[in-house]
Design an enzyme around this catalytic site. Structure first.
Site, PDB file in Angstrom:
ATOM      1  CB  SER A  80      -0.925   0.023   1.221  1.00  0.00           C
ATOM      2  OG  SER A  80      -1.890  -0.995   1.143  1.00  0.00           O
ATOM      3  CD  GLN A  81      -1.104   6.957  -1.242  1.00  0.00           C
ATOM      4  OE1 GLN A  81      -2.208   6.438  -1.400  1.00  0.00           O
ATOM      5  NE2 GLN A  81      -0.888   8.249  -1.351  1.00  0.00           N
TER       6      GLN A  81
END
Length: 213
Positions: free
Chosen positions: A62-63
């Site tokens: 994930s970011q």
């Protein structure tokens, strides 16, 4: 050559703190953890960029901002028994471990499971427990959990996870009818009742399993 220490500091300062994340434990964990070790070597130079990255098998890490947001909203305190659904690269579990949580994480994809387990061992994160299984079923033998975090989006909140959430516990899970976008839902169990709070739109990979897609 990219300097990972400077890259982490820039990531935390420009991507995370500027967007309102202020939990010292979250910021310290993300300043400390070598995120580049959780992606393929060929993508290491992108590890601190403001975006998710592929980790193989159709999955992503994930970011950084989303990891920080979910970690802060989870409100983990040292010693809390915490279940993660979707180990992936192992990065989110590692952040929670650095925050002092007692982490249990489940991964359904065999290749990612073995890679994450090796990563935990290589980085001496011996306290993180990981198993290969259908995450939508939770980890019933170790329930209840003070905190549950789901890092994949499904059409509904899996009932087994609600059942495994301790009283006064908190869960974060992306939920939505679309496989392209979901709403990040915060669930709290108060006096045996479930309280839901919508934290806004997110986009995660599919939550696959008996109680997912």
């Amino acid at each position: 050559m990219v300097d990972p220490v400077r890259s982490r500091e820039r990531m935390v300062r420009e991507q995370i703190e500027k967007r309102g994340i202020s939990d010292p434990a979250v910021l310290q964990a993300m300043r400390t953890l070598p995120r580049h070790r959780f992606v393929e070597e060929a993508l290491a130079y992108k590890a601190y960029s403001d975006s998710p990255l592929p980790i193989g098998e159709g999955q992503t890490i994930s970011q950084p901002y989303i990891v920080a947001l979910m970690s802060e909203r989870l409100q983990v305190e040292p010693g809390m028994k915490t279940l993660e659904i979707g180990a992936g690269s192992g990065y989110q579990a590692a952040v929670l471990d650095h925050m002092g949580a007692d982490v249990y994480t489940v991964e359904r994809i065999k290749k990612l499971f073995f890679a994450a387990r090796k990563r935990f061992m290589d980085m001496r994160m011996f306290s993180v427990k990981i198993k290969l299984d259908d995450g939508t079923m939770g980890w019933p033998d170790e329930a209840p959990f003070d905190r549950i975090i789901v890092t994949a989006g499904g059409p509904e909140v899996p009932e087994p996870l609600v059942a495994q959430l301790a009283e006064n516990g908190r869960m974060l899970i992306p939920v939505g009818n679309s496989k392209q976008s979901q709403e990040l839902i915060q669930i709290e169990k108060v006096d045996g009742k479930i309280v839901r709070t919508n934290l806004g739109s997110v986009a995660f990979v599919d939550l696959v399993g008996k109680h997912g897609w």
